[in-house]
Write a protein that holds these residues in place. Structure first.
Motif, PDB file in Angstrom:
ATOM      1  N   LEU A 179       0.845  -1.193   0.000  1.00  0.00           N
ATOM      2  CA  LEU A 179       0.000   0.000   0.000  1.00  0.00           C
ATOM      3  C   LEU A 179       0.880   1.242   0.000  1.00  0.00           C
ATOM      4  O   LEU A 179       1.776   1.387   0.829  1.00  0.00           O
ATOM      5  CB  LEU A 179      -0.906   0.011   1.229  1.00  0.00           C
ATOM      6  CG  LEU A 179      -1.818   1.242   1.381  1.00  0.00           C
ATOM      7  CD1 LEU A 179      -2.818   1.316   0.243  1.00  0.00           C
ATOM      8  CD2 LEU A 179      -2.532   1.210   2.725  1.00  0.00           C
ATOM      9  N   LEU A 180       0.645   2.147  -0.952  1.00  0.00           N
ATOM     10  CA  LEU A 180       1.417   3.384  -1.033  1.00  0.00           C
ATOM     11  C   LEU A 180       1.165   4.209   0.231  1.00  0.00           C
ATOM     12  O   LEU A 180       0.018   4.524   0.549  1.00  0.00           O
ATOM     13  CB  LEU A 180       1.000   4.179  -2.270  1.00  0.00           C
ATOM     14  CG  LEU A 180       1.786   5.463  -2.553  1.00  0.00           C
ATOM     15  CD1 LEU A 180       3.229   5.139  -2.897  1.00  0.00           C
ATOM     16  CD2 LEU A 180       1.133   6.260  -3.677  1.00  0.00           C
ATOM     17  N   PRO A 181       2.224   4.557   0.980  1.00  0.00           N
ATOM     18  CA  PRO A 181       2.031   5.339   2.215  1.00  0.00           C
ATOM     19  C   PRO A 181       1.315   6.664   1.948  1.00  0.00           C
ATOM     20  O   PRO A 181       1.396   7.217   0.840  1.00  0.00           O
ATOM     21  CB  PRO A 181       3.463   5.575   2.707  1.00  0.00           C
ATOM     22  CG  PRO A 181       4.248   4.451   2.116  1.00  0.00           C
ATOM     23  CD  PRO A 181       3.627   4.191   0.774  1.00  0.00           C
ATOM     24  N   PHE A 186       8.492   5.879   1.483  1.00  0.00           N
ATOM     25  CA  PHE A 186       8.636   4.483   1.895  1.00  0.00           C
ATOM     26  C   PHE A 186      10.102   4.196   2.187  1.00  0.00           C
ATOM     27  O   PHE A 186      10.990   4.536   1.401  1.00  0.00           O
ATOM     28  CB  PHE A 186       8.137   3.564   0.782  1.00  0.00           C
ATOM     29  CG  PHE A 186       8.300   2.097   1.061  1.00  0.00           C
ATOM     30  CD1 PHE A 186       7.403   1.429   1.885  1.00  0.00           C
ATOM     31  CD2 PHE A 186       9.351   1.394   0.505  1.00  0.00           C
ATOM     32  CE1 PHE A 186       7.557   0.080   2.149  1.00  0.00           C
ATOM     33  CE2 PHE A 186       9.505   0.038   0.753  1.00  0.00           C
ATOM     34  CZ  PHE A 186       8.607  -0.622   1.579  1.00  0.00           C
ATOM     35  N   ASN A 187      10.353   3.574   3.336  1.00  0.00           N
ATOM     36  CA  ASN A 187      11.711   3.215   3.720  1.00  0.00           C
ATOM     37  C   ASN A 187      12.089   1.865   3.121  1.00  0.00           C
ATOM     38  O   ASN A 187      11.480   0.839   3.433  1.00  0.00           O
ATOM     39  CB  ASN A 187      11.846   3.146   5.248  1.00  0.00           C
ATOM     40  CG  ASN A 187      11.781   4.516   5.885  1.00  0.00           C
ATOM     41  OD1 ASN A 187      12.264   5.491   5.330  1.00  0.00           O
ATOM     42  ND2 ASN A 187      11.169   4.585   7.057  1.00  0.00           N
ATOM     43  N   CYS A 188      13.095   1.864   2.243  1.00  0.00           N
ATOM     44  CA  CYS A 188      13.583   0.620   1.662  1.00  0.00           C
ATOM     45  C   CYS A 188      14.248  -0.220   2.753  1.00  0.00           C
ATOM     46  O   CYS A 188      14.664   0.301   3.800  1.00  0.00           O
ATOM     47  CB  CYS A 188      14.566   0.930   0.534  1.00  0.00           C
ATOM     48  SG  CYS A 188      15.298  -0.543  -0.240  1.00  0.00           S
ATOM     49  N   ILE A 211      -6.232   9.938  -3.512  1.00  0.00           N
ATOM     50  CA  ILE A 211      -5.833   8.611  -3.092  1.00  0.00           C
ATOM     51  C   ILE A 211      -5.984   8.492  -1.577  1.00  0.00           C
ATOM     52  O   ILE A 211      -5.621   9.402  -0.833  1.00  0.00           O
ATOM     53  CB  ILE A 211      -4.370   8.347  -3.491  1.00  0.00           C
ATOM     54  CG1 ILE A 211      -4.260   8.211  -5.021  1.00  0.00           C
ATOM     55  CG2 ILE A 211      -3.823   7.095  -2.811  1.00  0.00           C
ATOM     56  CD1 ILE A 211      -2.843   8.109  -5.530  1.00  0.00           C
ATOM     57  N   TYR A 212      -6.565   7.355  -1.145  1.00  0.00           N
ATOM     58  CA  TYR A 212      -6.765   7.128   0.292  1.00  0.00           C
ATOM     59  C   TYR A 212      -5.434   6.853   0.970  1.00  0.00           C
ATOM     60  O   TYR A 212      -4.577   6.187   0.432  1.00  0.00           O
ATOM     61  CB  TYR A 212      -7.721   5.943   0.509  1.00  0.00           C
ATOM     62  CG  TYR A 212      -9.176   6.344   0.429  1.00  0.00           C
ATOM     63  CD1 TYR A 212      -9.904   6.608   1.576  1.00  0.00           C
ATOM     64  CD2 TYR A 212      -9.808   6.462  -0.805  1.00  0.00           C
ATOM     65  CE1 TYR A 212     -11.242   6.970   1.500  1.00  0.00           C
ATOM     66  CE2 TYR A 212     -11.137   6.827  -0.893  1.00  0.00           C
ATOM     67  CZ  TYR A 212     -11.861   7.069   0.271  1.00  0.00           C
ATOM     68  OH  TYR A 212     -13.173   7.442   0.184  1.00  0.00           O
TER      69      TYR A 212
END
Length: 212
Positions: A179-181, A186-188, A211-212
């Motif tokens: 899920l896209l934050p 986003f931390n790899c 986007i939710y």
């Protein structure tokens, strides 16, 4: 403002800035300065240490916020020459200028007429980011976006929900998608911070939904 940022986030910003400087330094010393054999003024022989020192100075200068004020600033040839870079102006080479102009036109058409909104290419690899194509008669429920960590080359596939439906999470996570934050960051697994906030904004503009 700083009090609202966690130590981990500050550390990630610090690491990202250091990584960016290192990329610039390595690129300049290994490629841009590869054929720099003698200094321009006194024709002194250029050593590897001199290339690295000049590259480090330029990397530090380019990352100096006090100088440039904003990340969105467009740097001119004159700006780069002032900090020690010699620039070949493509306008002085009509053949190269024509090739670059044709590539530029093709890329603009690709972005305007297809679902592709970002294209990153090197001599050996290419990375294309695109939103799922949506029919005008459809009511989209989600979008997908791929990303590759520039630090460790790990590839991720994210999904972004356009409706508040938990069943989408179950389906997409079973497919191995993330899920896209909400903030697009986003931390790899290697610790590098992937910033997809601009990609998220572009997708919202394309579909005309949040986007939710």
């Amino acid at each position: 403002m700083i009090a609202q940022i966690s130590p981990q986030e500050l550390k990630l910003v610090h690491n990202s800035l250091g990584y960016g400087k290192e990329l610039v330094k390595n690129f300049l010393s290994n490629y841009k300065f590869k054929n720099w054999k003698k200094t321009q003024t006194n024709q002194k022989e250029v050593t590897h240490e001199m290339r690295e020192k000049r590259a480090k100075q330029i990397a530090e200068n380019l990352s100096n916020h006090s100088t440039w004020k904003t990340h969105g600033r467009s740097l001119k040839i004159e700006d780069l020459e002032k900090i020690g870079l010699r620039i070949d102006n493509i306008h002085d080479n009509p053949k190269i200028e024509e090739i670059i102009e044709r590539i530029h036109v093709l890329l603009r058409l690709l972005i305007q007429l297809t679902s592709v909104y970002k294209l990153i290419m090197t001599k050996d690899n290419k990375l294309i980011k695109q939103a799922n194509e949506i029919s005008q008669n459809d009511s989209p429920t989600h979008l997908e976006i791929g990303a590759k960590c520039p630090n460790c080359s790990t590839e991720y596939l994210f999904y972004a929900k356009l409706i508040d439906d938990p069943s989408i999470d179950e389906i997409k996570q079973n497919e191995g998608k993330i899920l896209l934050p909400e903030d697009g960051k986003f931390n790899c697994s290697c610790g590098f911070l992937l910033d997809l906030s601009n990609d998220k904004n572009n997708m919202e503009k394309e579909v005309g939904k949040f986007i939710y």
